[in-house]
Design a protein around this motif. Structure first.
Motif, PDB file in Angstrom:
ATOM      1  N   ALA A   1      14.078 -60.304  32.504  1.00  0.00           N
ATOM      2  CA  ALA A   1      14.947 -61.368  33.781  1.00  0.00           C
ATOM      3  C   ALA A   1      16.049 -61.002  34.337  1.00  0.00           C
ATOM      4  CB  ALA A   1      15.386 -61.828  33.593  1.00  0.00           C
ATOM      5  N   ARG A   2      16.572 -60.360  35.416  1.00  0.00           N
ATOM      6  CA  ARG A   2      17.390 -59.630  35.204  1.00  0.00           C
ATOM      7  C   ARG A   2      17.093 -58.039  35.902  1.00  0.00           C
ATOM      8  NH1 ARG A   2      19.256 -64.186  34.032  1.00  0.00           N
ATOM      9  NH2 ARG A   2      20.317 -64.050  32.343  1.00  0.00           N
ATOM     10  N   ALA A   3      16.262 -57.422  34.687  1.00  0.00           N
ATOM     11  CA  ALA A   3      16.695 -56.181  34.571  1.00  0.00           C
ATOM     12  C   ALA A   3      16.479 -54.911  35.935  1.00  0.00           C
ATOM     13  CB  ALA A   3      15.526 -55.846  32.858  1.00  0.00           C
ATOM     14  N   LYS A   4      16.725 -53.999  35.748  1.00  0.00           N
ATOM     15  CA  LYS A   4      16.175 -52.785  36.690  1.00  0.00           C
ATOM     16  C   LYS A   4      14.926 -51.954  36.473  1.00  0.00           C
ATOM     17  CE  LYS A   4      20.339 -52.727  39.357  1.00  0.00           C
ATOM     18  NZ  LYS A   4      21.322 -51.963  40.056  1.00  0.00           N
ATOM     19  N   LEU A   5      14.763 -52.217  34.730  1.00  0.00           N
ATOM     20  CA  LEU A   5      13.998 -51.229  34.227  1.00  0.00           C
ATOM     21  C   LEU A   5      13.136 -52.159  33.360  1.00  0.00           C
ATOM     22  CD1 LEU A   5      16.187 -49.102  32.565  1.00  0.00           C
ATOM     23  CD2 LEU A   5      14.500 -47.930  34.248  1.00  0.00           C
ATOM     24  N   THR A   6      11.178 -52.296  33.355  1.00  0.00           N
ATOM     25  CA  THR A   6      10.713 -52.601  32.831  1.00  0.00           C
ATOM     26  C   THR A   6      10.638 -52.604  30.933  1.00  0.00           C
ATOM     27  OG1 THR A   6       9.041 -50.680  32.782  1.00  0.00           O
ATOM     28  CG2 THR A   6       9.010 -52.306  34.160  1.00  0.00           C
ATOM     29  N   ALA A   7      10.009 -53.361  29.853  1.00  0.00           N
ATOM     30  CA  ALA A   7      10.193 -52.395  28.540  1.00  0.00           C
ATOM     31  C   ALA A   7       9.701 -51.299  28.389  1.00  0.00           C
ATOM     32  CB  ALA A   7       9.876 -53.755  27.990  1.00  0.00           C
ATOM     33  N   ARG A   8       8.332 -51.184  29.178  1.00  0.00           N
ATOM     34  CA  ARG A   8       7.890 -49.524  29.010  1.00  0.00           C
ATOM     35  C   ARG A   8       9.082 -48.551  29.704  1.00  0.00           C
ATOM     36  NH1 ARG A   8       2.008 -50.315  30.992  1.00  0.00           N
ATOM     37  NH2 ARG A   8       3.148 -50.664  33.111  1.00  0.00           N
ATOM     38  N   ALA A   9       9.304 -49.197  30.108  1.00  0.00           N
ATOM     39  CA  ALA A   9       9.977 -47.689  31.340  1.00  0.00           C
ATOM     40  C   ALA A   9      11.345 -47.350  30.128  1.00  0.00           C
ATOM     41  CB  ALA A   9      11.145 -48.185  31.850  1.00  0.00           C
ATOM     42  N   VAL A  10      12.239 -47.859  29.797  1.00  0.00           N
ATOM     43  CA  VAL A  10      13.053 -48.138  28.423  1.00  0.00           C
ATOM     44  C   VAL A  10      11.871 -47.216  27.749  1.00  0.00           C
ATOM     45  CG1 VAL A  10      14.236 -49.428  26.892  1.00  0.00           C
ATOM     46  CG2 VAL A  10      14.183 -50.133  28.942  1.00  0.00           C
TER      47      VAL A  10
END
Length: 218
Positions: free
Chosen positions: A122-131
Protein backbone atom coordinates in the motif's frame (compact mmCIF):
# COMPACT_ATOMS: atom_id res chain seq x y z
CA UNK A 1 -3.45 -3.62 -26.27
CA UNK A 2 -6.42 -5.52 -24.87
CA UNK A 3 -6.54 -9.27 -24.86
CA UNK A 4 -8.88 -12.09 -23.98
CA UNK A 5 -7.98 -15.61 -23.01
CA UNK A 6 -5.30 -16.80 -25.43
CA UNK A 7 -4.84 -20.37 -24.24
CA UNK A 8 -5.07 -22.80 -27.17
CA UNK A 9 -7.42 -24.99 -25.11
CA UNK A 10 -9.87 -22.15 -24.46
CA UNK A 11 -12.81 -21.60 -26.85
CA UNK A 12 -12.38 -18.51 -29.01
CA UNK A 13 -15.64 -16.97 -27.82
CA UNK A 14 -14.57 -17.06 -24.15
CA UNK A 15 -13.13 -13.88 -22.69
CA UNK A 16 -11.22 -13.66 -19.46
CA UNK A 17 -7.71 -13.78 -18.03
CA UNK A 18 -5.03 -15.14 -20.33
CA UNK A 19 -3.15 -17.95 -18.60
CA UNK A 20 -0.07 -17.45 -20.79
CA UNK A 21 0.08 -13.71 -20.03
CA UNK A 22 -0.48 -14.35 -16.33
CA UNK A 23 2.43 -16.80 -16.24
CA UNK A 24 4.65 -14.20 -17.88
CA UNK A 25 3.49 -11.60 -15.34
CA UNK A 26 4.47 -14.00 -12.56
CA UNK A 27 2.49 -12.41 -9.71
CA UNK A 28 0.22 -14.76 -7.82
CA UNK A 29 -3.52 -13.99 -7.91
CA UNK A 30 -3.03 -11.07 -10.33
CA UNK A 31 -4.29 -11.05 -13.91
CA UNK A 32 -2.80 -9.08 -16.77
CA UNK A 33 -5.47 -6.95 -18.48
CA UNK A 34 -3.62 -4.69 -20.91
CA UNK A 35 -0.10 -4.10 -22.22
CA UNK A 36 1.09 -0.77 -23.60
CA UNK A 37 4.59 -0.17 -24.93
CA UNK A 38 6.05 3.34 -25.14
CA UNK A 39 8.96 3.20 -27.55
CA UNK A 40 12.23 5.07 -26.82
CA UNK A 41 12.27 8.55 -28.26
CA UNK A 42 8.49 8.86 -28.57
CA UNK A 43 7.96 10.04 -25.00
CA UNK A 44 10.28 12.58 -23.40
CA UNK A 45 9.38 11.33 -19.92
CA UNK A 46 10.43 7.74 -20.70
CA UNK A 47 13.58 7.95 -22.80
CA UNK A 48 14.33 4.23 -22.31
CA UNK A 49 10.86 3.20 -23.39
CA UNK A 50 8.31 1.70 -21.04
CA UNK A 51 6.12 -1.35 -20.66
CA UNK A 52 2.90 -0.33 -18.94
CA UNK A 53 0.96 -3.29 -17.57
CA UNK A 54 -2.55 -3.02 -16.14
CA UNK A 55 -3.43 -5.74 -13.64
CA UNK A 56 -6.25 -6.71 -11.31
CA UNK A 57 -7.14 -9.46 -8.87
CA UNK A 58 -9.93 -11.91 -9.50
CA UNK A 59 -13.20 -10.65 -8.08
CA UNK A 60 -14.06 -12.51 -4.88
CA UNK A 61 -17.52 -13.96 -4.47
CA UNK A 62 -18.05 -12.52 -1.01
CA UNK A 63 -16.26 -9.76 0.93
CA UNK A 64 -17.06 -9.03 4.57
CA UNK A 65 -16.10 -6.03 6.68
CA UNK A 66 -12.90 -6.76 8.57
CA UNK A 67 -14.30 -5.20 11.75
CA UNK A 68 -17.97 -6.15 12.05
CA UNK A 69 -18.30 -8.94 9.48
CA UNK A 70 -21.14 -7.27 7.57
CA UNK A 71 -21.34 -8.04 3.86
CA UNK A 72 -19.41 -5.31 2.03
CA UNK A 73 -20.58 -3.32 -0.98
CA UNK A 74 -18.49 -2.62 -4.09
CA UNK A 75 -17.09 0.92 -3.92
CA UNK A 76 -15.35 1.16 -7.29
CA UNK A 77 -11.67 1.08 -8.19
CA UNK A 78 -8.55 3.11 -7.58
CA UNK A 79 -5.40 2.98 -9.70
CA UNK A 80 -2.12 2.32 -7.91
CA UNK A 81 0.97 2.85 -10.07
CA UNK A 82 4.23 1.15 -9.15
CA UNK A 83 7.59 0.58 -10.80
CA UNK A 84 8.27 -3.11 -11.33
CA UNK A 85 11.50 -4.94 -12.13
CA UNK A 86 12.68 -4.34 -15.73
CA UNK A 87 11.54 -6.82 -18.37
CA UNK A 88 13.19 -7.40 -21.77
CA UNK A 89 15.68 -4.61 -20.92
CA UNK A 90 12.76 -2.18 -20.62
CA UNK A 91 11.41 -0.37 -17.54
CA UNK A 92 8.03 -1.65 -16.37
CA UNK A 93 5.17 0.22 -14.74
CA UNK A 94 2.33 -1.72 -13.12
CA UNK A 95 -1.09 -0.12 -12.88
CA UNK A 96 -3.09 -2.04 -10.30
CA UNK A 97 -6.84 -1.48 -10.51
CA UNK A 98 -7.46 -1.92 -6.81
CA UNK A 99 -10.94 -2.88 -5.70
CA UNK A 100 -12.48 -0.75 -2.98
CA UNK A 101 -15.12 -1.90 -0.55
CA UNK A 102 -17.59 -0.17 1.76
CA UNK A 103 -19.18 -1.49 4.94
CA UNK A 104 -22.97 -1.40 4.82
CA UNK A 105 -23.30 -1.06 8.58
CA UNK A 106 -23.57 2.65 9.42
CA UNK A 107 -22.53 2.10 13.04
CA UNK A 108 -19.28 0.38 12.04
CA UNK A 109 -16.12 2.51 12.41
CA UNK A 110 -14.80 1.07 9.14
CA UNK A 111 -16.09 3.03 6.17
CA UNK A 112 -14.15 2.31 2.95
CA UNK A 113 -11.05 0.17 2.42
CA UNK A 114 -8.99 -1.15 -0.47
CA UNK A 115 -7.87 -4.68 -1.19
CA UNK A 116 -4.27 -5.62 -0.43
CA UNK A 117 -1.62 -7.72 -2.12
CA UNK A 118 1.77 -8.69 -0.63
CA UNK A 119 3.62 -8.00 -3.91
CA UNK A 120 2.14 -4.49 -4.21
CA UNK A 121 2.47 -2.74 -0.84
CA UNK A 122 0.00 0.00 0.00
CA UNK A 123 1.14 3.51 -0.97
CA UNK A 124 4.45 2.12 -2.26
CA UNK A 125 6.09 3.29 -5.49
CA UNK A 126 7.94 0.01 -6.00
CA UNK A 127 6.68 -3.54 -6.18
CA UNK A 128 8.23 -6.02 -3.76
CA UNK A 129 9.77 -7.69 -6.81
CA UNK A 130 11.41 -4.43 -7.91
CA UNK A 131 12.97 -3.98 -4.47
CA UNK A 132 14.27 -7.54 -4.48
CA UNK A 133 15.70 -7.03 -7.98
CA UNK A 134 17.46 -3.83 -6.86
CA UNK A 135 18.97 -5.50 -3.78
CA UNK A 136 20.23 -8.50 -5.74
CA UNK A 137 21.66 -6.27 -8.49
CA UNK A 138 23.57 -4.21 -5.92
CA UNK A 139 24.78 -7.36 -4.22
CA UNK A 140 26.12 -9.21 -7.24
CA UNK A 141 26.71 -6.67 -10.04
CA UNK A 142 28.48 -3.80 -8.23
CA UNK A 143 25.84 -1.40 -9.51
CA UNK A 144 24.74 1.93 -8.00
CA UNK A 145 21.40 3.30 -6.90
CA UNK A 146 21.59 5.90 -9.67
CA UNK A 147 22.06 3.16 -12.29
CA UNK A 148 19.17 1.18 -10.85
CA UNK A 149 16.94 4.26 -10.96
CA UNK A 150 17.66 4.61 -14.67
CA UNK A 151 16.85 0.95 -15.29
CA UNK A 152 13.57 1.41 -13.44
CA UNK A 153 12.66 4.27 -15.76
CA UNK A 154 13.51 7.06 -13.35
CA UNK A 155 16.55 8.27 -15.28
CA UNK A 156 14.73 11.42 -16.39
CA UNK A 157 14.22 12.49 -12.76
CA UNK A 158 16.69 14.51 -10.67
CA UNK A 159 18.65 11.88 -8.75
CA UNK A 160 18.41 13.93 -5.57
CA UNK A 161 14.63 13.94 -5.86
CA UNK A 162 11.91 11.98 -4.10
CA UNK A 163 12.09 8.84 -6.21
CA UNK A 164 15.82 8.26 -5.64
CA UNK A 165 15.26 8.48 -1.90
CA UNK A 166 12.27 6.15 -2.23
CA UNK A 167 14.48 3.56 -3.91
CA UNK A 168 17.28 4.02 -1.37
CA UNK A 169 14.89 3.65 1.58
CA UNK A 170 13.38 0.49 0.10
CA UNK A 171 16.82 -1.03 -0.44
CA UNK A 172 17.93 -0.20 3.10
CA UNK A 173 14.78 -1.72 4.58
CA UNK A 174 15.24 -4.91 2.57
CA UNK A 175 18.95 -5.08 3.43
CA UNK A 176 18.18 -4.79 7.15
CA UNK A 177 15.73 -7.67 6.82
CA UNK A 178 18.55 -9.72 5.28
CA UNK A 179 20.83 -8.84 8.19
CA UNK A 180 18.29 -10.22 10.64
CA UNK A 181 17.10 -13.22 8.65
CA UNK A 182 19.90 -14.35 6.33
CA UNK A 183 21.75 -17.57 7.22
CA UNK A 184 25.58 -17.66 7.19
CA UNK A 185 27.30 -17.55 3.81
CA UNK A 186 27.91 -21.01 2.29
CA UNK A 187 31.28 -22.61 3.07
CA UNK A 188 34.00 -21.29 0.79
CA UNK A 189 32.12 -18.10 -0.14
CA UNK A 190 33.74 -14.79 0.80
CA UNK A 191 32.07 -12.88 3.59
CA UNK A 192 31.30 -9.93 1.32
CA UNK A 193 28.62 -12.06 -0.35
CA UNK A 194 26.52 -11.49 2.76
CA UNK A 195 24.05 -8.64 2.38
CA UNK A 196 25.42 -7.10 5.56
CA UNK A 197 28.69 -6.31 3.84
CA UNK A 198 27.02 -4.60 0.90
CA UNK A 199 26.75 -0.85 0.81
CA UNK A 200 23.77 0.82 -0.84
CA UNK A 201 26.15 2.35 -3.39
CA UNK A 202 26.99 -1.16 -4.59
CA UNK A 203 30.60 -1.21 -3.31
CA UNK A 204 31.90 -4.11 -1.22
CA UNK A 205 33.21 -3.53 2.28
CA UNK A 206 34.97 -6.00 4.60
CA UNK A 207 32.54 -7.68 6.95
CA UNK A 208 32.93 -8.19 10.67
CA UNK A 209 32.21 -11.45 12.45
CA UNK A 210 28.55 -10.41 12.73
CA UNK A 211 28.26 -9.86 8.98
CA UNK A 212 27.95 -6.09 9.35
CA UNK A 213 30.39 -3.70 7.72
CA UNK A 214 32.66 -1.82 10.12
CA UNK A 215 32.11 1.94 10.42
CA UNK A 216 34.23 4.02 8.11
CA UNK A 217 37.13 5.85 9.71
CA UNK A 218 37.19 9.64 9.67
Amino acid sequence: MLHSSCSPTTPAHTTGPCSVADQLLGLQNLHLLTVERLNPGTDAEHSRGLLRLTVETERPEVVACRDCGTLAADHGRREHRLADAPCFATPVQLIWRKRRWRCREQRCPTDVWSEEHPALPARAKLTARAVEWAVQTLRWNDSTVSALARQLGWGHLPLAGEDRHTLMDAIRTRAHQDLNDEPPAPRGWPEWTRSGSMSTSGSRQPATATGRSPPSST
